[in-house]
Write a protein that holds these residues in place. Sequence first.
Motif, PDB file in Angstrom:
ATOM      1  N   ARG A  87      24.339  54.161  35.147  1.00  0.00           N
ATOM      2  CA  ARG A  87      24.305  54.661  36.614  1.00  0.00           C
ATOM      3  C   ARG A  87      23.214  55.731  36.920  1.00  0.00           C
ATOM      4  O   ARG A  87      22.896  55.950  38.135  1.00  0.00           O
ATOM      5  CB  ARG A  87      25.550  54.783  37.097  1.00  0.00           C
ATOM      6  CG  ARG A  87      26.603  53.691  37.093  1.00  0.00           C
ATOM      7  CD  ARG A  87      27.857  53.929  37.591  1.00  0.00           C
ATOM      8  NE  ARG A  87      28.729  52.623  37.737  1.00  0.00           N
ATOM      9  CZ  ARG A  87      28.584  51.679  38.705  1.00  0.00           C
ATOM     10  NH1 ARG A  87      27.837  51.842  39.315  1.00  0.00           N
ATOM     11  NH2 ARG A  87      29.531  50.829  38.286  1.00  0.00           N
ATOM     12  N   ASP A  88      23.178  56.764  35.889  1.00  0.00           N
ATOM     13  CA  ASP A  88      22.234  58.047  36.120  1.00  0.00           C
ATOM     14  C   ASP A  88      20.961  57.699  35.909  1.00  0.00           C
ATOM     15  O   ASP A  88      20.021  58.442  36.063  1.00  0.00           O
ATOM     16  CB  ASP A  88      22.878  59.248  35.323  1.00  0.00           C
ATOM     17  CG  ASP A  88      24.463  59.589  35.660  1.00  0.00           C
ATOM     18  OD1 ASP A  88      24.702  59.466  36.879  1.00  0.00           O
ATOM     19  OD2 ASP A  88      24.943  60.299  34.947  1.00  0.00           O
ATOM     20  N   HIS A  89      20.732  56.436  35.528  1.00  0.00           N
ATOM     21  CA  HIS A  89      19.452  56.375  34.982  1.00  0.00           C
ATOM     22  C   HIS A  89      18.469  55.924  36.120  1.00  0.00           C
ATOM     23  O   HIS A  89      18.971  55.167  37.002  1.00  0.00           O
ATOM     24  CB  HIS A  89      19.297  55.032  33.990  1.00  0.00           C
ATOM     25  CG  HIS A  89      17.968  54.594  33.474  1.00  0.00           C
ATOM     26  ND1 HIS A  89      17.189  55.597  32.699  1.00  0.00           N
ATOM     27  CD2 HIS A  89      17.007  53.532  33.579  1.00  0.00           C
ATOM     28  CE1 HIS A  89      16.049  55.138  32.513  1.00  0.00           C
ATOM     29  NE2 HIS A  89      16.047  53.927  32.884  1.00  0.00           N
ATOM     30  N   ASP A 148      28.229  53.086  31.076  1.00  0.00           N
ATOM     31  CA  ASP A 148      28.181  52.956  32.373  1.00  0.00           C
ATOM     32  C   ASP A 148      27.808  54.231  33.180  1.00  0.00           C
ATOM     33  O   ASP A 148      26.879  54.127  34.179  1.00  0.00           O
ATOM     34  CB  ASP A 148      29.763  52.638  32.899  1.00  0.00           C
ATOM     35  CG  ASP A 148      29.706  52.308  34.327  1.00  0.00           C
ATOM     36  OD1 ASP A 148      29.144  51.414  34.691  1.00  0.00           O
ATOM     37  OD2 ASP A 148      30.395  52.930  35.231  1.00  0.00           O
ATOM     38  N   LYS A 149      28.253  55.477  32.775  1.00  0.00           N
ATOM     39  CA  LYS A 149      27.667  56.718  33.534  1.00  0.00           C
ATOM     40  C   LYS A 149      26.171  56.769  33.180  1.00  0.00           C
ATOM     41  O   LYS A 149      25.199  57.096  33.972  1.00  0.00           O
ATOM     42  CB  LYS A 149      28.446  57.791  33.133  1.00  0.00           C
ATOM     43  CG  LYS A 149      27.890  59.058  33.593  1.00  0.00           C
ATOM     44  CD  LYS A 149      28.924  60.183  33.247  1.00  0.00           C
ATOM     45  CE  LYS A 149      28.670  61.423  34.149  1.00  0.00           C
ATOM     46  NZ  LYS A 149      27.174  62.029  34.095  1.00  0.00           N
ATOM     47  N   ARG A 190      22.851  43.392  41.480  1.00  0.00           N
ATOM     48  CA  ARG A 190      22.159  44.491  40.826  1.00  0.00           C
ATOM     49  C   ARG A 190      23.340  45.116  39.958  1.00  0.00           C
ATOM     50  O   ARG A 190      23.085  45.536  38.816  1.00  0.00           O
ATOM     51  CB  ARG A 190      21.790  45.409  41.900  1.00  0.00           C
ATOM     52  CG  ARG A 190      21.312  46.612  41.308  1.00  0.00           C
ATOM     53  CD  ARG A 190      20.871  47.880  42.204  1.00  0.00           C
ATOM     54  NE  ARG A 190      19.860  47.169  43.560  1.00  0.00           N
ATOM     55  CZ  ARG A 190      19.442  48.048  44.341  1.00  0.00           C
ATOM     56  NH1 ARG A 190      19.676  49.096  44.635  1.00  0.00           N
ATOM     57  NH2 ARG A 190      18.607  47.372  45.288  1.00  0.00           N
ATOM     58  N   ARG A 191      24.473  44.947  40.443  1.00  0.00           N
ATOM     59  CA  ARG A 191      25.854  45.580  39.726  1.00  0.00           C
ATOM     60  C   ARG A 191      26.066  44.700  38.224  1.00  0.00           C
ATOM     61  O   ARG A 191      26.179  45.316  37.375  1.00  0.00           O
ATOM     62  CB  ARG A 191      26.891  45.287  40.357  1.00  0.00           C
ATOM     63  CG  ARG A 191      27.020  46.586  41.838  1.00  0.00           C
ATOM     64  CD  ARG A 191      28.299  46.320  42.260  1.00  0.00           C
ATOM     65  NE  ARG A 191      28.175  47.242  43.594  1.00  0.00           N
ATOM     66  CZ  ARG A 191      29.146  46.985  44.759  1.00  0.00           C
ATOM     67  NH1 ARG A 191      29.879  45.922  44.752  1.00  0.00           N
ATOM     68  NH2 ARG A 191      29.220  47.787  45.640  1.00  0.00           N
ATOM     69  N   HIS A 232      23.758  45.999  35.847  1.00  0.00           N
ATOM     70  CA  HIS A 232      24.207  47.368  35.191  1.00  0.00           C
ATOM     71  C   HIS A 232      25.203  47.009  34.415  1.00  0.00           C
ATOM     72  O   HIS A 232      25.220  47.685  33.025  1.00  0.00           O
ATOM     73  CB  HIS A 232      24.720  48.037  36.549  1.00  0.00           C
ATOM     74  CG  HIS A 232      24.004  48.922  37.332  1.00  0.00           C
ATOM     75  ND1 HIS A 232      24.349  49.816  37.954  1.00  0.00           N
ATOM     76  CD2 HIS A 232      22.554  48.691  37.609  1.00  0.00           C
ATOM     77  CE1 HIS A 232      23.081  50.429  38.707  1.00  0.00           C
ATOM     78  NE2 HIS A 232      22.362  49.673  38.412  1.00  0.00           N
ATOM     79  N   ASN A 248      18.758  52.925  39.471  1.00  0.00           N
ATOM     80  CA  ASN A 248      19.183  53.043  40.820  1.00  0.00           C
ATOM     81  C   ASN A 248      18.305  53.321  42.001  1.00  0.00           C
ATOM     82  O   ASN A 248      18.453  53.632  42.926  1.00  0.00           O
ATOM     83  CB  ASN A 248      20.196  54.324  40.621  1.00  0.00           C
ATOM     84  CG  ASN A 248      21.494  53.887  39.969  1.00  0.00           C
ATOM     85  OD1 ASN A 248      22.252  53.007  40.758  1.00  0.00           O
ATOM     86  ND2 ASN A 248      21.907  54.421  38.950  1.00  0.00           N
ATOM     87  N   THR A 291      25.301  47.865  30.162  1.00  0.00           N
ATOM     88  CA  THR A 291      26.293  48.592  29.583  1.00  0.00           C
ATOM     89  C   THR A 291      26.974  47.830  28.435  1.00  0.00           C
ATOM     90  O   THR A 291      27.214  48.483  27.535  1.00  0.00           O
ATOM     91  CB  THR A 291      27.641  48.887  30.574  1.00  0.00           C
ATOM     92  OG1 THR A 291      26.981  49.419  31.823  1.00  0.00           O
ATOM     93  CG2 THR A 291      28.778  49.776  30.155  1.00  0.00           C
TER      94      THR A 291
END
Length: 663
Positions: free
Chosen positions: A144-146, A140-141, A94-95, A98, A150, A102
Amino acid sequence: MINYDLLLNNTNCELTHHQTIANKIDPFQVIIIHDRQPNFFDYNYLLNFPSENVRKKVDTNRIFPRVKNETFIVRQQDYEDNIELFFKIRVDARREVHAKATEFMIAKFFSTYESHLAPLLVNKPTLKWEIINKLYDKYDKLVRDHTHLNDEDSWNIFSTWYRTYLMNHTVNEMLKKHGYHTLNALDREVLNELFLEEMRISFVSNDSFLNTFTADVNVYIEKMVSEILAVFESEKNSMEQINELLGVSEQISVHQPIESTAKTNNLIVMSNAIYQFITEAISNQKFTFQSDQWPKATIDTATLAGTLQLLPHKEERTASRMLQLQKDAQSLSEIDVDVLDSLCHMYVAQVGDRVEIRFDDLLTIRGLKTKLGGTGRRGGYEKEQRIHVVKALSTIQSLWMEFETVLVYEQGKPVNKKLQGRAFTFTNEDGSLCELNEESLPERLYVTMGEVFDPFLQGTVRQVKLLPNQAIEFNPYQRKWEKKLIRYISWRWRTQARKASYLQPHKISTLLEKIGMQIDSQAPSRIRDRLEKALDLLEEEGVITFWQYNQWNEDCMSKKGWLRLWLDATIIIAPPDEIVSYYQPIERKKSIKAPTTFSLVQTKEEVCKNIGSDFKECRINRGLTLKQVAEELNISTSYISNIERGGALPSQTVYKKMKDWLN
């Protein structure tokens, strides 16, 4: 989203057969261990942006590239028995999604604003690296906030779709290979073993499946990040946002096309006589010494007279340090000059008496490739490469100059002055002298240029030149001659710019002297061949427009003592148009004397008009392949192919080889 069920077959019977077999397949999980190799949007690729590869992937929203990772298909029961291990692997996967999202956003930024960024980032690895890191933090932020990336429910939905997709594909392949009746008659355990093996084969060797599967996954991922893409589009063409990110004013976005082109292909370094003397002294190992002396190089001309020493700061002047510098003086190489030119360019390109430079930028600017780190994302350079830079910096920091005569211009008038001091001084952030050794490599250093260069960097008397990138990018061992020639002729072009006398012939003996070549009467033909080969390569690389002998009679080669005649002969070396255009503002506008007369041979277009088609026809008639002819003439296959197709013109030496072969 693609509905794989609708792509299976047309008849209800076949759909029923497919569903019957699918119902016998036990629950399973797909475990992918991502190999962090460079992908289309990885740091190493972005650092070399713009690239056609990256641009195409961005245009098609190719967020997740096709890569062959370690893929394991495990039954649900085995998965649950090792839930902690497999769950960690799934989190890593999953990372990875991400990270890919990004990196895609960074690449999209570079692609969208390419016309704005290209002239700013050329030869400025520090700025490019800072932008990449700023963008990475920003996106990246955002990723991650999406919510969709998440939210556990969203990932479960994706996982279910993923497994259904794979099951439908695999069952369909099994039906094609074995038929419904054969599969339906199999024991359930045997059927499941066959299913797992078929899926494994698809991941390992079925290119068609991997291409289609990757494309479909990208469609799904694109939908998951659609909101992020929408945010990006809303900020598109916001020059204020870009300038804020870069930390520059709007004025920097305005640039002259000629200047941008020139700076794309060239570094900007000092061109004064002192700097030229330093580069030649290092490149050609001109330092001499006695057992109890610091290494010294001398020069005595009408415009510059004095010495250049390898002399450390007072606190370092020990016997062991003297011995070390004596050894260094004997092993100086083009790498040392590469670092010097890189350092000079990065200093001149910035503003201020004390300039911060990242250590790795001295490697990046030379086009060296990084190795992948532990995560694969932020690569690093090899220790040996770093050590070369440390040794070079140590040598550069020890350069001490004492000149009795230096010709400088004050208020437009030539004046002879006495100058002494260091070339560069390297300090830490707190101002203390930077210690350069292999054990503690600095991450960054602060550079101050010596006062001896002040008269050449002030206002209208600023003396800088364009140095083609190849001067520091060429291999320092295999392309030593080419690198030395580039540095010398680029300096000559700068000195000729005032009168625009770029076609002033160069004496061959002078060219050989400047590149440090000792004339060996035992092998003069080799020296001539090597010089011509170097000039040919510079022509092919676009460093020079053309080169040719000036009023040279080839019949002299058959005479005894031809070497002396050849050394006295001259060569014309023409700069690229971008160099001439860049220097135009400093040309004298008054009427000037016409340049030295010389007889140009016919233009390349006239001479080589039919060589490609004639050569191809002759080669085919003789029944020879491109590879065979290339090996015979010692010319690359691709180069000959381009000439045959009319896509390239041969250099003077290659043309002669091809003409002789035809005859």
